[in-house]
Design a protein around this motif. Sequence first.
Motif, PDB file in Angstrom:
ATOM      1  N   ASP A 289      -4.156   2.846  -1.201  1.00 35.28           N
ATOM      2  CA  ASP A 289      -4.017   3.983  -0.282  1.00 35.28           C
ATOM      3  C   ASP A 289      -5.162   4.978  -0.527  1.00 35.28           C
ATOM      4  OD1 ASP A 289      -3.302   5.063  -2.668  1.00 35.28           O
ATOM      5  OD2 ASP A 289      -1.263   5.645  -2.071  1.00 35.28           O
ATOM      6  N   GLU A 290      -5.086   6.153   0.125  1.00 29.49           N
ATOM      7  CA  GLU A 290      -6.205   7.107   0.077  1.00 29.49           C
ATOM      8  C   GLU A 290      -6.553   7.502  -1.350  1.00 29.49           C
ATOM      9  OE1 GLU A 290      -3.211   8.925   2.129  1.00 29.49           O
ATOM     10  OE2 GLU A 290      -3.507   6.847   2.730  1.00 29.49           O
ATOM     11  N   SER A 291      -5.506   7.644  -2.191  1.00 29.56           N
ATOM     12  CA  SER A 291      -5.783   8.074  -3.553  1.00 29.56           C
ATOM     13  C   SER A 291      -6.162   6.909  -4.465  1.00 29.56           C
ATOM     14  CB  SER A 291      -4.551   8.796  -4.107  1.00 29.56           C
ATOM     15  OG  SER A 291      -3.435   7.947  -4.017  1.00 29.56           O
TER      16      SER A 291
ATOM     17  N   LYS B 138       3.370   1.987  -9.777  1.00 34.79           N
ATOM     18  CA  LYS B 138       2.165   2.540  -9.167  1.00 34.79           C
ATOM     19  C   LYS B 138       0.973   2.211 -10.061  1.00 34.79           C
ATOM     20  CE  LYS B 138       0.904   6.979  -7.108  1.00 34.79           C
ATOM     21  NZ  LYS B 138       1.277   8.399  -7.120  1.00 34.79           N
TER      22      LYS B 138
ATOM     23  N   GLU C 231       6.945   0.141   1.301  1.00 32.86           N
ATOM     24  CA  GLU C 231       6.671  -1.241   1.691  1.00 32.86           C
ATOM     25  C   GLU C 231       6.809  -2.215   0.529  1.00 32.86           C
ATOM     26  OE1 GLU C 231       2.910  -1.857   3.800  1.00 32.86           O
ATOM     27  OE2 GLU C 231       3.161   0.185   4.591  1.00 32.86           O
TER      28      GLU C 231
ATOM     29  N   SER D 203       0.811  -1.216   0.000  1.00 32.10           N
ATOM     30  CA  SER D 203       0.000   0.000   0.000  1.00 32.10           C
ATOM     31  C   SER D 203       0.841   1.262   0.000  1.00 32.10           C
ATOM     32  CB  SER D 203      -0.946  -0.008   1.194  1.00 32.10           C
ATOM     33  OG  SER D 203      -0.224  -0.295   2.367  1.00 32.10           O
ATOM     34  N   SER D 204       2.182   1.134   0.097  1.00 29.33           N
ATOM     35  CA  SER D 204       3.004   2.343  -0.029  1.00 29.33           C
ATOM     36  C   SER D 204       4.274   2.002  -0.778  1.00 29.33           C
ATOM     37  CB  SER D 204       3.340   2.912   1.355  1.00 29.33           C
ATOM     38  OG  SER D 204       4.295   2.080   1.972  1.00 29.33           O
ATOM     39  N   GLU D 205       4.914   3.035  -1.291  1.00 30.08           N
ATOM     40  CA  GLU D 205       6.131   2.845  -2.080  1.00 30.08           C
ATOM     41  C   GLU D 205       7.227   2.171  -1.242  1.00 30.08           C
ATOM     42  OE1 GLU D 205       7.117   5.388  -5.105  1.00 30.08           O
ATOM     43  OE2 GLU D 205       8.539   3.780  -5.502  1.00 30.08           O
TER      44      GLU D 205
ATOM     45  N   HIS E 262      -4.324   4.072  -5.070  1.00 29.10           N
ATOM     46  CA  HIS E 262      -3.204   3.451  -5.767  1.00 29.10           C
ATOM     47  C   HIS E 262      -2.632   2.281  -4.965  1.00 29.10           C
ATOM     48  CE1 HIS E 262      -3.101   7.358  -7.930  1.00 29.10           C
ATOM     49  NE2 HIS E 262      -2.771   6.567  -8.934  1.00 29.10           N
ATOM     50  N   VAL E 263      -2.149   1.280  -5.680  1.00 31.64           N
ATOM     51  CA  VAL E 263      -1.364   0.206  -5.043  1.00 31.64           C
ATOM     52  C   VAL E 263       0.025   0.202  -5.679  1.00 31.64           C
ATOM     53  CG1 VAL E 263      -3.252  -1.306  -4.358  1.00 31.64           C
ATOM     54  CG2 VAL E 263      -2.294  -1.480  -6.657  1.00 31.64           C
TER      55      VAL E 263
END
Lengths: 138, 116
Positions: free
Chosen positions: A91-93, A81, A45, A41-43, A95-96
Amino acid sequence: MSVPDNSAPTLFSMTQRAMSAQLVRMNAATSNLANAGSVASSEAEAYRPIRAVFAVELDRASGLSQVRSDGLVRSETSATKRYDPGHPLADESGHVFEAPVDETAEMVEIMESARQYQNMVQALQTAKQLMLETLRSS
Amino acid sequence: MSDIFGIHGEALELRSRRMGVIAANIANAATPGFKARDIDFNAALDARLEPDRQTLQSGGDAELRYRKAVMPSLDGNTVELGQEQVAFAENALAYSATLSFVQGKVNTITRALKGE
């Protein structure tokens, strides 16, 4: 990683180290393949591919160069992305972040390392056979 | 040793050394920046048989020569596996041949000692 070996290199120790270096390389490529397509869920990670680093270790007395496996490095490629708002890890926007693994390159890496491993085995067999012949000739 | 075996004693040792050097090249086929090396067998054998000529130091690093790569790869490695395999096979064959010469000498001497 391995026990430091201070004795003079022989053909056997040299081959052994080269073979284990190729195994490290193959394992790295295999774990990259295993993590291909994994999503975070984040760059930060996201999984980034690892590579084995080889270096030469020259023994001046015998002139033999051994391989040293200097450990693993993570490659600097950034995660892919992808917009997928329905994904549970998004994530909030929306994106995975997908692991940037090039499957073809990893397969080629495994093939090449297997070939070089085979090469080492063949060379060792020949050398061993010659040594045995020399020993038996007395 | 050279008195009994002549050229073959030195040649056998040199062949064995060259086998190690070529095996080192094969072992480093994937190491970035590694430069393939080889022993010029004729020159090294000459140097061993006539040490007073001092054309080439024998032993250690001095006999090793860098191999000229046909197509060096981008990471600076100059090992070409095909070339190394051929050199290894050629060297193994020559080792075998030299070994049989040495064995022949040993047999001759053993027979002479036994007085058969």
